[in-house]
Scaffold this active site. Structure first.
Site, PDB file in Angstrom:
ATOM      1  N   SER A 174       0.807  -1.229   0.000  1.00 44.39           N
ATOM      2  CA  SER A 174       0.000   0.000   0.000  1.00 44.39           C
ATOM      3  C   SER A 174       0.833   1.269   0.000  1.00 44.39           C
ATOM      4  O   SER A 174       0.451   2.283   0.585  1.00 44.39           O
ATOM      5  CB  SER A 174      -0.967   0.015   1.207  1.00 44.39           C
ATOM      6  OG  SER A 174      -1.819  -1.089   1.167  1.00 44.39           O
TER       7      SER A 174
ATOM      8  N   ILE B 212       7.125 -14.756  -0.839  1.00 42.20           N
ATOM      9  CA  ILE B 212       7.340 -16.016  -1.548  1.00 42.20           C
ATOM     10  C   ILE B 212       6.600 -16.012  -2.886  1.00 42.20           C
ATOM     11  O   ILE B 212       7.135 -16.424  -3.915  1.00 42.20           O
ATOM     12  CB  ILE B 212       6.882 -17.212  -0.682  1.00 42.20           C
ATOM     13  CG1 ILE B 212       7.812 -17.379   0.523  1.00 42.20           C
ATOM     14  CG2 ILE B 212       6.839 -18.497  -1.504  1.00 42.20           C
ATOM     15  CD1 ILE B 212       7.346 -18.418   1.525  1.00 42.20           C
TER      16      ILE B 212
ATOM     17  N   CYS C 120     -26.540   0.056 -10.935  1.00 45.24           N
ATOM     18  CA  CYS C 120     -26.657  -1.395 -10.805  1.00 45.24           C
ATOM     19  C   CYS C 120     -27.736  -1.755  -9.781  1.00 45.24           C
ATOM     20  O   CYS C 120     -28.909  -1.583 -10.047  1.00 45.24           O
ATOM     21  CB  CYS C 120     -25.295  -2.006 -10.473  1.00 45.24           C
ATOM     22  SG  CYS C 120     -25.210  -3.787 -10.796  1.00 45.24           S
TER      23      CYS C 120
ATOM     24  N   HIS D  44     -22.287   0.145 -14.933  1.00 49.82           N
ATOM     25  CA  HIS D  44     -21.418   0.864 -13.988  1.00 49.82           C
ATOM     26  C   HIS D  44     -20.690   1.992 -14.721  1.00 49.82           C
ATOM     27  O   HIS D  44     -19.604   1.793 -15.259  1.00 49.82           O
ATOM     28  CB  HIS D  44     -20.385  -0.092 -13.380  1.00 49.82           C
ATOM     29  CG  HIS D  44     -20.940  -1.017 -12.347  1.00 49.82           C
ATOM     30  ND1 HIS D  44     -20.951  -0.728 -11.001  1.00 49.82           N
ATOM     31  CD2 HIS D  44     -21.533  -2.236 -12.470  1.00 49.82           C
ATOM     32  CE1 HIS D  44     -21.514  -1.723 -10.332  1.00 49.82           C
ATOM     33  NE2 HIS D  44     -21.872  -2.656 -11.196  1.00 49.82           N
TER      34      HIS D  44
ATOM     35  N   GLU E 261     -19.042   4.417 -13.672  1.00 52.70           N
ATOM     36  CA  GLU E 261     -17.773   4.830 -13.049  1.00 52.70           C
ATOM     37  C   GLU E 261     -16.563   4.168 -13.685  1.00 52.70           C
ATOM     38  O   GLU E 261     -15.446   4.703 -13.639  1.00 52.70           O
ATOM     39  CB  GLU E 261     -17.794   4.540 -11.541  1.00 52.70           C
ATOM     40  CG  GLU E 261     -17.801   3.081 -11.129  1.00 52.70           C
ATOM     41  CD  GLU E 261     -19.175   2.462 -10.991  1.00 52.70           C
ATOM     42  OE1 GLU E 261     -19.316   1.456 -10.266  1.00 52.70           O
ATOM     43  OE2 GLU E 261     -20.124   2.981 -11.626  1.00 52.70           O
TER      44      GLU E 261
END
Length: 540
Positions: free
Chosen positions: A15, A148, A380, A514, A516
């Site tokens: 992040s 890993i 939606c 959608h 967006e």
């Protein structure tokens, strides 16, 4: 034409904003006239994030060809003003699935299947394919160096540099430069360790981007440059920005393109970033504001609505408005009533979602918007619930509901169609017992728009193309009754209801798609732009 590759890795912790970093560099290169592709590698073993909870992984972003991908692809599309496909994102799960399928078909001629060369070759093949026809492909590797799961990807990156030569490959490493308050110091050791781990694997970064909460002094940059063996001009700071769209401008101010053009022998790069700069200034210093109630149930992790919140920012920037989002938990609204949360807002937005929880609260919000003439946009599930609300409270169908909430519903305004043609033109069958993964209507579909509607005014077109991610559809059985009571179907796709409006309302729109997913900073989605404009003009 030899495609050049820029690999973006991350260290210390996750992040850190690798996606924003990759998108920002891509924005500057595209503004310099380069053809830029972008690819996200996800080391987790899921085949795709489609069945993962938003609380687990944030939003699932849907590409035009129906791929369910990582939310970073949304950032890529929004920054680069482009449309990506399933070729621009793949996971460890997808790689192993592909290799195992080939092994089962005997394509490896009986050889023992190993990580090297079979897994790495499959990763490499997909990377090269994503770069076809591009001047530069930016490749972001998810996770953190040392994981890993990421090792096969890092090995592939190491091999690509040997195959193509150092002038065709650049490695950029994003790390954390923490500030220890008690000591009053910025600490470089985590970065040194992270770069050391990367070099141990066989990759030497050409540039280090330092995530920091404050400006980094030159002597710290010099220390990192010397200890990590990079040029000092290639140590770039990424300080917390007031808006993510400011990041390309911050990078440009540090002359980030000079070491990139030098490493990849690109010649002098002169980006035209004036329009971007104007929009960023309007985000940071808007002339006016509008207040939008965002009614949802995943409010603990707002990343699950990332594309939509960004789309509101795009609309605001292009209208010189600050879109102030008032987050409304639909379950709380259900308990306390709509007026407590909605009486002071200029517009009401009900977003998509899955499951029964919080649905009655959303229906209350829709009723409040309809009865009080507040501009409403339902996306939606927000459109489906608008149909149910209208059926219950206007058309007199008190038990109107969705098959999603009640499989034995007597009046299923929303139902599950048995078969449909998907975005790729292939026939799909789905029932209530179908697996969740891969049984939704996904990707871009054509929608025919009714003239004179708010939808038509927004898009100024009779035909539009928007993306979907849902399993349930509006039931056409009730269309005639609802339209006789004042509801209007204003968008259709092969007989499926795509958009609805309430006639006697100043601005009330529900869309099955959608919008967006196709919104960009430099090209906001038309219906979201129209919604914000209506909220300002009618109530602001």
């Amino acid at each position: 034409m030899q495609t050049k590759f820029i690999f973006v890795t991350g260290g210390v912790l996750s992040s850190l904003g690798k996606g924003i970093t990759a998108a920002s560099i891509g924005t500057l290169l595209k503004a310099s006239g380069k053809s830029v592709g972008i690819l996200k590698l996800d080391p987790y073993i899921n085949v795709d994030p489609g069945t993962m909870s938003p609380l687990e992984h944030g939003e699932v972003f849907v590409t035009k060809d129906g791929a369910e991908t990582d939310l970073d692809l949304g950032h890529y599309e929004r920054f680069l003003n482009t449309s990506l496909t399933k070729a621009n994102n793949f996971t460890t799960g997808k790689i192993y699935q592909s290799v195992i399928e080939k092994e089962r078909k005997g394509e490896y001629l009986g050889k023992t299947i190993q990580v090297i060369p079979h897994i790495t070759d499959e990763i490499k093949r997909r990377i090269y394919k994503a770069g076809e026809g591009k001047d530069i492909l930016i490749v972001e590797l998810g996770g953190t160096v040392g994981d890993i799961e990421g090792l096969p990807f890092l090995e592939t990156i190491r091999q690509i540099k040997h195959e193509l030569g150092s002038k065709n490959v650049m490695n950029i490493h994003v790390t954390l430069l923490p500030y220890i308050k008690a000591a009053g110091e910025l600490k470089t050791k985590p970065t040194q360790h992270s770069v050391g781990e990367l070099r141990r694997i066989g990759i030497t970064p050409n540039m280090i981007i330092l995530r920091s909460e404050q400006t980094i002094p030159k002597d710290i940059k010099k220390k990192i440059a010397y200890s990590c063996d990079v040029d000092i001009e290639s140590v770039i700071e990424a300080v917390d920005a007031a808006t993510i769209y400011r990041v390309p401008l911050n990078f440009l101010a540090q002359d980030i393109l000079t070491p990139i053009e030098k490493q990849l022998e690109l010649g002098e790069l002169k980006p035209d970033i004036s329009n971007w700069n104007d929009l960023v200034n309007k985000i940071l210093n808007p002339s006016d504001s509008v207040k939008i109630a965002f009614v949802g149930k995943y409010l603990d992790l707002k990343e699950s609505y990332k594309s939509l919140t960004e789309a509101l920012i795009h609309a605001g920037a292009n209208l010189d408005l600050k879109v102030e989002i008032v987050w409304v938990d639909s379950e709380e609204l259900e308990e306390d009533g709509a007026s407590k949360y909605l009486e002071s807002v200029d517009g009401i937005l009900v977003a998509g979602g899955f499951g029964k929880r919080g649905v009655e609260g959303k229906i209350e919000a829709i009723k409040y918007a309809r009865e009080n003439s507040i501009p409403y946009l339902g996306i939606c599930l927000g459109m489906q619930l608008a149909l149910i609300e209208f059926a219950r409270n206007v058309a007199g169908i008190e038990d109107a509901t969705s098959i999603e909430f009640d499989e034995d519903a007597k009046n299923p305004l929303i139902y599950l169609i048995d078969s449909f043609i998907d975005a790729n033109g292939e026939h799909q069958v789905r029932t209530t017992t179908s697996p969740l993964g891969g049984t939704m209507r996904l990707g871009e579909y054509k929608c025919e728009v009714k003239e004179g509607s708010n939808l038509h005014k927004a898009y100024n077109s009779n035909i539009i193309y928007e993306r979907h991610r849902h399993r349930y559809e509006a039931n056409p059985k009730y269309r005639e009754l609802l339209e006789s009571k004042g509801l209007e179907v204003t968008g259709e796709s092969n007989g499926l209801i795509e958009a609805i409006e309430v006639k006697e309302h100043p601005w009330f729109v529900g869309v099955q798609f959608h919008p967006e997913f196709t919104s960009r900073l430099q090209k906001p989605n038309p219906i979201i732009l129209s919604f914000i404009k209506a909220a300002k003009e009618l109530n602001g």
